[in-house]
Design a protein around this motif. Sequence first.
Motif, PDB file in Angstrom:
ATOM      1  N   TYR A  97     -16.572  19.677 -17.033  1.00  0.00           N
ATOM      2  CA  TYR A  97     -16.663  19.238 -15.699  1.00  0.00           C
ATOM      3  C   TYR A  97     -18.185  18.969 -15.156  1.00  0.00           C
ATOM      4  O   TYR A  97     -18.879  19.915 -15.640  1.00  0.00           O
ATOM      5  N   ALA A  98     -18.304  17.950 -14.280  1.00  0.00           N
ATOM      6  CA  ALA A  98     -19.662  17.828 -13.901  1.00  0.00           C
ATOM      7  C   ALA A  98     -19.745  18.360 -12.213  1.00  0.00           C
ATOM      8  O   ALA A  98     -20.839  18.677 -11.872  1.00  0.00           O
ATOM      9  N   SER A 141     -17.090  28.309 -12.786  1.00  0.00           N
ATOM     10  CA  SER A 141     -17.779  27.849 -13.989  1.00  0.00           C
ATOM     11  C   SER A 141     -16.605  27.481 -14.959  1.00  0.00           C
ATOM     12  O   SER A 141     -16.981  26.739 -15.830  1.00  0.00           O
ATOM     13  N   ASP A 142     -15.447  27.693 -14.852  1.00  0.00           N
ATOM     14  CA  ASP A 142     -14.210  27.162 -15.726  1.00  0.00           C
ATOM     15  C   ASP A 142     -13.732  25.944 -15.197  1.00  0.00           C
ATOM     16  O   ASP A 142     -12.605  25.216 -15.879  1.00  0.00           O
ATOM     17  N   GLY A 143     -14.339  25.083 -14.212  1.00  0.00           N
ATOM     18  CA  GLY A 143     -13.962  24.064 -13.787  1.00  0.00           C
ATOM     19  C   GLY A 143     -12.767  23.981 -12.718  1.00  0.00           C
ATOM     20  O   GLY A 143     -12.287  22.911 -12.294  1.00  0.00           O
ATOM     21  N   ASP A 203      -8.732  24.678 -14.530  1.00  0.00           N
ATOM     22  CA  ASP A 203      -9.461  25.696 -15.091  1.00  0.00           C
ATOM     23  C   ASP A 203      -9.257  25.435 -16.761  1.00  0.00           C
ATOM     24  O   ASP A 203      -8.446  24.806 -17.191  1.00  0.00           O
ATOM     25  N   GLY A 204     -10.301  26.239 -17.488  1.00  0.00           N
ATOM     26  CA  GLY A 204     -10.361  26.080 -18.867  1.00  0.00           C
ATOM     27  C   GLY A 204     -11.018  24.989 -19.336  1.00  0.00           C
ATOM     28  O   GLY A 204     -11.068  24.466 -20.666  1.00  0.00           O
ATOM     29  N   SER A 260     -21.432  21.954  -6.682  1.00  0.00           N
ATOM     30  CA  SER A 260     -21.743  21.969  -8.130  1.00  0.00           C
ATOM     31  C   SER A 260     -21.068  23.615  -8.688  1.00  0.00           C
ATOM     32  O   SER A 260     -20.648  24.395  -7.933  1.00  0.00           O
ATOM     33  N   ALA A 261     -20.943  23.526  -9.783  1.00  0.00           N
ATOM     34  CA  ALA A 261     -20.464  24.955 -10.455  1.00  0.00           C
ATOM     35  C   ALA A 261     -20.996  26.266  -9.840  1.00  0.00           C
ATOM     36  O   ALA A 261     -22.482  26.126  -9.646  1.00  0.00           O
TER      37      ALA A 261
END
Length: 670
Positions: free
Chosen positions: A511-512, A487-489, A506-507, A431-432
């Motif tokens: 996203y999950a 955290s930006d995927g 990114d950006g 996860s993030a």
Amino acid sequence: MIKTITLALVAILASLLIANNVSAANKNDFNPGRIIDDYVFYNSDAMSTQQIQTFLESKVPNCDYNGTQPASDWGYPNITHAQLAEYKRNGSNGFTRDTGFHAPPYKCLRAYTQDTPQMEAASGLCQSVPAGTNKSAAQIIKDISVACGINPQVLIVLLEKEQSLVTDNWPLNRQLNSATGFACPDTAPCDTSYGGFFYQVYYAARQFKIYQAYPDRYNYIAGRTQAILWSPNTACGSGQVFIENQATAGLYIYTPYQPNAAALNNLYGTGDGCSAYGNRNFWRIFTDWFGSTYAGQDRQELFSKGTNTLSRGSQLKSGEFLTSPNGRYTLIMHPSGQLLMYKSKQLIWQSDSINWTQRGAYLSFQTDGNVVLYRDTTPLWSTGSDGSSATRFSLQNDGNLVLYGDANQVLWSSGTISNDSPLVYKGSTLSAGESLRPGEYLRSPDWRYFLLMQGDGNLVLYTAGHTQSIWNSGSHGKGGNRVSLQSDGNLVIYNSSGAIWASGTDGRSDYAGLSLQSDGNLVLYNTTGNAIWASGTDRKGGEFVSFQSDGNLVLYGGQKALWATGTDRKGGTSLSLQSDGNWVMYGSSGAIWATGTDRRPQSSVAYECSLTSSLSIGSRLNKGDSICSPNNLFKLSFQSDGNLVLYARKTSPSWASGTDGVFFRSDLNL
């Protein structure tokens, strides 16, 4: 008289030369995770036909062909074997009736002969076995050993473990008909389709090759710690075993129990109500008859190169090895033809699966920078570094085998770097804000795949048991110390200086998380369930089958070949599903490929199919197409899931291409 004594001495000496350093088994030497090494199990050169014959004769000096010897072995010294069989057969003289005790003759293995059929080559499993007239048991064992690449000693031990055939001087027909216990489940009668000495030995050897060729299809997998039952009585429980190699995994698939303490404490007798003896007896008999089940100094001469490094132009010849400076790791050019790396006694890397037809292979560090494994002039494996600036090939103290360039850059590595710490399981998802550090891994929910952040900085996706790397980040040797889902995927691998690899996602705010799926795909999903990045390693089903002009039959998923017969340029012209259940490719000189499913159990109901029994060059199969044998008792179906499956019964596949996108059930006897 002099001639008789001389022949006897020759026979005794020959039997002694079959095994080196043979000594009685000791219970303290039994390792449930390493019952026998691969390099012993798959060594078809261990005995010649004459050595097998001599060994069989040494175990039964006198065969009681007519049943005239006293039945002392059954506790009845005052009657003969033939009389005992008569009493038991008829249920007379106080004996319980057992119709399996037939009248003479009794054919012990030292004198056993039979006519044998021809067995066509089974792709990737066994070579063809020629038909023969009046073949001896020794010749049958040797022929099948060579064809399937199984140690004849293994087959001999299997015959003894299952039916005591090697030491029985008056075996019954039912012992010969179920000689190796193949297709004889604990809970049901033996399948008579596989009855008879020849078929029992052949199909048992072939089954062990199936276990080796398709390790992920079964419950017991090398490189995994698993619960193994103590006995068929599940109430007795199980014990955790780390299965070290494929041969041991195969034995557990064949006989899925381990001996408990009671069985080991009485090594030559019985234990308690929760004891099982199959794998104990296999190990004990092999050790008593042929010596250690481990591949070591007693089985081949190995010679140290006195270094940990090969330089350009140098070779590692058969039997030579490199040793890491700290002495903890060894790289062996094994006589079987494989390059093997050990940490102490544990195999941690190999160049290919064991194949004793590659005996005498050698490793060459070529002047073009490529490190190549050759047998004669045929390349078997390489680092793929031709045209590079490679200068040294080194086995390091951390257990990594590394090819370095002239600027000390890593050009190739085995990825076996070790910090001697146990691997840490982190679940199936990331996860993030979460990371994997060296030695930490994700595992798919079905245990079929794992994603490991290695100590060399490479993120690698493996099949279970470390058997195959199917994807990696290519970041080995760059000092990577973590992979993080930001955290930006973006999924990013970092070293002390910054990012060295990224998924390029990114950006994104939608996203999950990252998931390692049961289909083998590593996927980064968004919040709506759509994939935004993937490793592309999911097992996609096949879309069509083409019998190409080069003679190769290829099953495609899109533009990607998922499976093939490997018969390109071998002159194949037709494919026929025969009335014996075998699917065979023929050329002008005869059969060149087959599924090896002849003489499988037949369906009791005739099939209906869309196509005739034969395919020719240019033929194509689409999903839903099916082919029937001329007698309509066997059916080859290209299913909607992309799998090409040969059925002998409507719910019982006898062969499949494995392109359905999911793994086989472990209980299918393919």
